[in-house]
Design an enzyme around this catalytic site. Structure first.
Site, PDB file in Angstrom:
ATOM      1  N   ARG A  70     -52.277  34.529 -16.055  1.00  0.00           N
ATOM      2  CA  ARG A  70     -52.532  34.691 -17.494  1.00  0.00           C
ATOM      3  C   ARG A  70     -51.317  35.173 -18.270  1.00  0.00           C
ATOM      4  NH1 ARG A  70     -57.094  34.509 -15.057  1.00  0.00           N
ATOM      5  NH2 ARG A  70     -55.977  35.762 -13.537  1.00  0.00           N
ATOM      6  N   THR A  71     -50.677  36.230 -17.780  1.00  0.00           N
ATOM      7  CA  THR A  71     -49.606  36.831 -18.582  1.00  0.00           C
ATOM      8  C   THR A  71     -48.450  35.839 -18.753  1.00  0.00           C
ATOM      9  OG1 THR A  71     -50.266  38.979 -17.735  1.00  0.00           O
ATOM     10  CG2 THR A  71     -48.136  38.865 -18.832  1.00  0.00           C
ATOM     11  N   LYS A  75     -30.941  37.742  -2.748  1.00  0.00           N
ATOM     12  CA  LYS A  75     -29.589  37.894  -2.173  1.00  0.00           C
ATOM     13  C   LYS A  75     -29.065  39.306  -2.409  1.00  0.00           C
ATOM     14  CE  LYS A  75     -28.403  33.132  -3.400  1.00  0.00           C
ATOM     15  NZ  LYS A  75     -27.569  32.379  -4.353  1.00  0.00           N
ATOM     16  N   ARG A  88     -41.881  41.236 -15.314  1.00  0.00           N
ATOM     17  CA  ARG A  88     -42.940  41.904 -14.523  1.00  0.00           C
ATOM     18  C   ARG A  88     -42.327  42.274 -13.177  1.00  0.00           C
ATOM     19  NH1 ARG A  88     -48.982  39.722 -13.389  1.00  0.00           N
ATOM     20  NH2 ARG A  88     -49.228  40.724 -15.416  1.00  0.00           N
ATOM     21  N   HIS A  91     -49.012  48.077 -18.935  1.00  0.00           N
ATOM     22  CA  HIS A  91     -49.110  46.631 -19.177  1.00  0.00           C
ATOM     23  C   HIS A  91     -49.424  46.461 -20.655  1.00  0.00           C
ATOM     24  CE1 HIS A  91     -49.689  42.481 -18.781  1.00  0.00           C
ATOM     25  NE2 HIS A  91     -50.493  42.421 -17.726  1.00  0.00           N
TER      26      HIS A  91
HETATM   27  C1  NCD Z   1     -53.569  42.446 -14.541  1.00  0.00           C
HETATM   28  C2  NCD Z   1     -52.219  42.887 -14.036  1.00  0.00           C
HETATM   29  O1  NCD Z   1     -51.392  42.089 -13.584  1.00  0.00           O
HETATM   30  O2  NCD Z   1     -51.994  44.089 -14.123  1.00  0.00           O
HETATM   31  N1  NCD Z   1     -53.711  41.100 -14.818  1.00  0.00           N
HETATM   32  C3  NCD Z   1     -53.189  40.557 -15.955  1.00  0.00           C
HETATM   33  O3  NCD Z   1     -52.052  40.713 -16.277  1.00  0.00           O
HETATM   34  N2  NCD Z   1     -54.004  39.812 -16.724  1.00  0.00           N
HETATM   35  C4  NCD Z   1     -54.671  42.987 -13.728  1.00  0.00           C
HETATM   36  C5  NCD Z   1     -54.661  42.798 -12.250  1.00  0.00           C
HETATM   37  O4  NCD Z   1     -53.757  42.237 -11.649  1.00  0.00           O
HETATM   38  O5  NCD Z   1     -55.625  43.266 -11.651  1.00  0.00           O
END
Ligand code: NCD
Length: 304
Positions: free
Chosen positions: A49-50, A78, A99, A129
């Site tokens: 999703r993100t 590396k 991320r 997040h």
């Molecule tokens: C979440 C995350 O990555 O923190 N998902 C997201 O970004 N929609 C929640 C999760 O991984 O449980």
């Protein structure tokens, strides 16, 4: 703010302004870049999703995307540091989304920047997040027309789940929000540091779903963060402990909604999906307009 790292960096005026602009953009199907821009997504942890909603938002704005979808395929394999990666990629893109499994990495990345390229945190370890939080706030506001006064129950992994941590800090800025915490297990309870930010609001520890069901406006469900749980043998015992079914939410208020940042494992039964209170896929879709607003502000206006 030139970088968007944590809900702790926001104030209530910025949050309210952001929600208002997002609503206007959604209504007008806008905006667009005058000149094409480039988004770099650096994902060192899995994402559906993100990452895809960031890319979708960028393309809808008239921009382009480059990126690393998997740390295994970048030069970190590396031995390259995040500092060197950022110093390189800042020259390739107008904005960077990152991320990473380690808490604090997005902040470190923002400190490495020399060329004015904004950094957005797309999740750092179990810490924050922020873009999920903006999506959660927008989803709540869209349904209730306000955020002040809501009663929200968090269920699942409250220790390692970054979306809960990020969200409660943001909600601490609204008036009269009431929090109910129901960890899936005593090893997954919310930590004191997070509770501190909501000291001025009412919060409760809850043992059963029934105890909070009649009170809630929002039920915020999370999956167990298996990848962060220290003892794999113990994990299965903990994982089997909670599940949302139509029966378990029978006593809900008429307007109550269920949110979940997704992905889901078994914590929400699929039979819940068709109920009108199940808003988690709408929430995932709201992620596009929210990220569109964010990208537009940071790139075109230079700040949020
Ligand atoms: C979440 C995350 O990555 O923190 N998902 C997201 O970004 N929609 C929640 C999760 O991984 O449980």
């Amino acid at each position: 703010m030139k970088h968007v790292i944590s809900s702790r960096d926001f104030d209530i005026e910025t949050l309210n302004r952001f929600l208002k602009t997002t609503k206007e953009f959604e209504r007008n199907d806008g905006p667009f870049f005058l000149k094409p821009k480039i988004l770099a997504t650096l994902f060192f942890e899995p994402s559906t999703r993100t990452r895809l909603s960031f890319e979708s938002a960028m393309i809808r704005l008239g921009g382009h995307c480059i990126g690393v979808a998997d740390g295994q395929s970048s030069s970190t394999q590396k031995g390259e540091s995040i500092y060197d990666t950022i110093r390189t990629v800042e020259g390739y893109a107008d904005i960077i989304v990152i991320r990473h499994p380690i808490d604090g990495t997005a902040r470190l990345a923002s400190e490495a920047i020399k060329l004015n390229t904004p950094i957005i945190n797309a999740g750092d370890g179990s810490n924050q997040h922020i873009t999920q939080t903006l999506t959660d706030l927008y989803s709540i506001h869209k349904h209730f027309g306000k955020i002040d006064g809501i009663k929200i129950g968090y269920i699942g992994d409250l220790k390692y789940g970054r979306t809960v941590h990020s969200l409660i800090h943001a909600l601490s800025m609204f008036d009269d929000v009431e929090h109910f915490f129901m960890p899936a297990d005593s090893t997954l309870d919310i930590e004191e540091d997070h509770i501190r930010s909501i000291r001025h609001q009412k919060s409760h520890s809850i043992k059963t779903l029934e105890e909070m069901m009649e009170k809630l406006d929002v039920l915020y469900v999370t999956r167990l963060q298996k990848e962060r749980y220290p003892d794999p043998m113990e994990f299965n015992r903990v994982a089997a402990k909670y599940r949302i079914t139509p029966q378990s939410i029978e006593k809900r208020k008429e307007k109550m909604i269920i949110l979940h940042p997704l992905p889901r494992n078994d914590e929400i039964d699929k039979t819940v999906d068709d109920m009108s209170c199940a808003k988690y896929f709408d929430q995932a879709h709201n992620g596009v307009i929210v990220r569109k607003t964010l990208l537009y502000h940071l790139i075109e206006i230079g700040e949020i």
